[in-house]
Design an enzyme around this catalytic site. Sequence first.
Site, PDB file in Angstrom:
ATOM      1  N   LYS A  39     -23.971  36.755 -46.896  1.00 28.41           N
ATOM      2  CA  LYS A  39     -23.545  36.318 -45.564  1.00 28.41           C
ATOM      3  C   LYS A  39     -22.944  34.919 -45.642  1.00 28.41           C
ATOM      4  CE  LYS A  39     -28.068  34.413 -44.279  1.00 28.41           C
ATOM      5  NZ  LYS A  39     -29.160  34.406 -43.300  1.00 28.41           N
ATOM      6  N   ARG A 137     -37.729  36.282 -33.847  1.00 28.68           N
ATOM      7  CA  ARG A 137     -36.282  36.330 -33.636  1.00 28.68           C
ATOM      8  C   ARG A 137     -35.900  37.787 -33.375  1.00 28.68           C
ATOM      9  NH1 ARG A 137     -33.517  33.060 -38.576  1.00 28.68           N
ATOM     10  NH2 ARG A 137     -33.745  35.182 -39.375  1.00 28.68           N
ATOM     11  N   TYR A 271     -15.599   3.382 -40.359  1.00 30.00           N
ATOM     12  CA  TYR A 271     -15.809   3.245 -38.924  1.00 30.00           C
ATOM     13  C   TYR A 271     -17.115   2.539 -38.589  1.00 30.00           C
ATOM     14  CZ  TYR A 271     -12.001   6.607 -38.233  1.00 30.00           C
ATOM     15  OH  TYR A 271     -10.789   7.246 -38.231  1.00 30.00           O
ATOM     16  N   MET A 319     -13.815  12.039 -41.107  1.00 31.09           N
ATOM     17  CA  MET A 319     -13.436  13.440 -41.071  1.00 31.09           C
ATOM     18  C   MET A 319     -12.871  13.937 -42.404  1.00 31.09           C
ATOM     19  SD  MET A 319     -10.861  15.447 -38.473  1.00 31.09           S
ATOM     20  CE  MET A 319     -11.885  15.129 -37.032  1.00 31.09           C
TER      21      MET A 319
END
Length: 407
Positions: A39, A137, A271, A319
């Site tokens: 998956k 779940r 940043y 990013m």
Amino acid sequence: MNETASLRARAEIDLAALRANVRVLRERAAGAQLMAVVKSDGYGHGAVPCARAAREAGATWLGTATPQEAFALRAAGIDGRIMCWLWTPGGPWREAIEAGIDVSVSGMWALREVVAAAEAAGLPARVQLKADTGLGRNGCQPADWPELVTGALAAEQAGHLRITGLWSHFACADEPGHPSIAAQLDVYRTMVAYAEKEGVEPEVRHIANSPATLTVPASHFDLVRTGIAMYGISPAPELGTPADFGLRPVMTLAASVALVKDAPAGHGVSYGHHYTTTAGTTLGLVPVGYADGVPRHASGRGPVLIGGKVRTVAGRVAMDQFVVDLHGDRPEEGAEAVLFGPGDRGEPTAQDWAEAADTIAYEIVTRIGARVPRVYAHETADPADRARTAGLVEAAGALGAGGGVER
């Protein structure tokens, strides 16, 4: 400089390591078949190449979460048993039935939709009933199990489906000794016994995930589902490293240093200026960031191997890039920056990044994005691999014909 080294970034996938991991896991669960869980694009490693390599190493089943993941395997020409377990109302049941995919059913709504799809397709569905034994779940609660079993048996007798499996999932198998493990096993055995008493004859019964495969032998039954361990990452790092379990990490994430420059003392970096140089130094720019899957939560902490030394991310992960303080060293532009790998060369591991980001190693490898190309090593199994696999698959076939004896 070779073509691989010239890439901005790459995730190198060692398929020989994956095959070796599958063999180790099969030995840990001797007597049970193995489902290779691919998956989330094979936990970020590439579902199709990893599925093929796992098959070559003796995995008799493949597992996916979503139907689309299962369909992609079929579209790539991968045959054999595939199971898919995450369904929502209106899901592509008919397409799954026609593709020969085992579908998981946790409630009556899903059973009704499967039956309707089987009637439309003119083919019986392959259905595995999931029991909620305590995870909370997906899965059918014990109180609702008799209704689901009765409905599935009626549909089987009408020719709409074949009940191929009875399964569940652990909540705390990565915490050996946790009381929920024994409790869930007891509930699972009770629910399986009820279904079999009512007439269900499953091909496989399974509850073991990666940590249970490694640490809870009583959970192996007919099949184990191995996800993260197959990719060489410890599912229980507090109990041992991958090497302690006989596993080897499959992914190495690396990039090419894009820039090396001098910076004076007191210079802010990235940043927010969360990092400021304390003296004149050299800064290196690594051209990957959170858009590539490098966790921003590891800002100021993430480790990187450059020029034979482990450095630390200086300031914020952006990013597309982050900076490291090289403390006066001057590697050439294009030098390799290894974020994580097996650790053989002193490079950090995915677990090191998980600790830096306060998460788990599963997330570190799975989040590596599509714009980081995967470069595959050892795509073809060697003759020794193929010889071993032939014996494993033959043995698994014999087990599959045996039915419901607990392992």
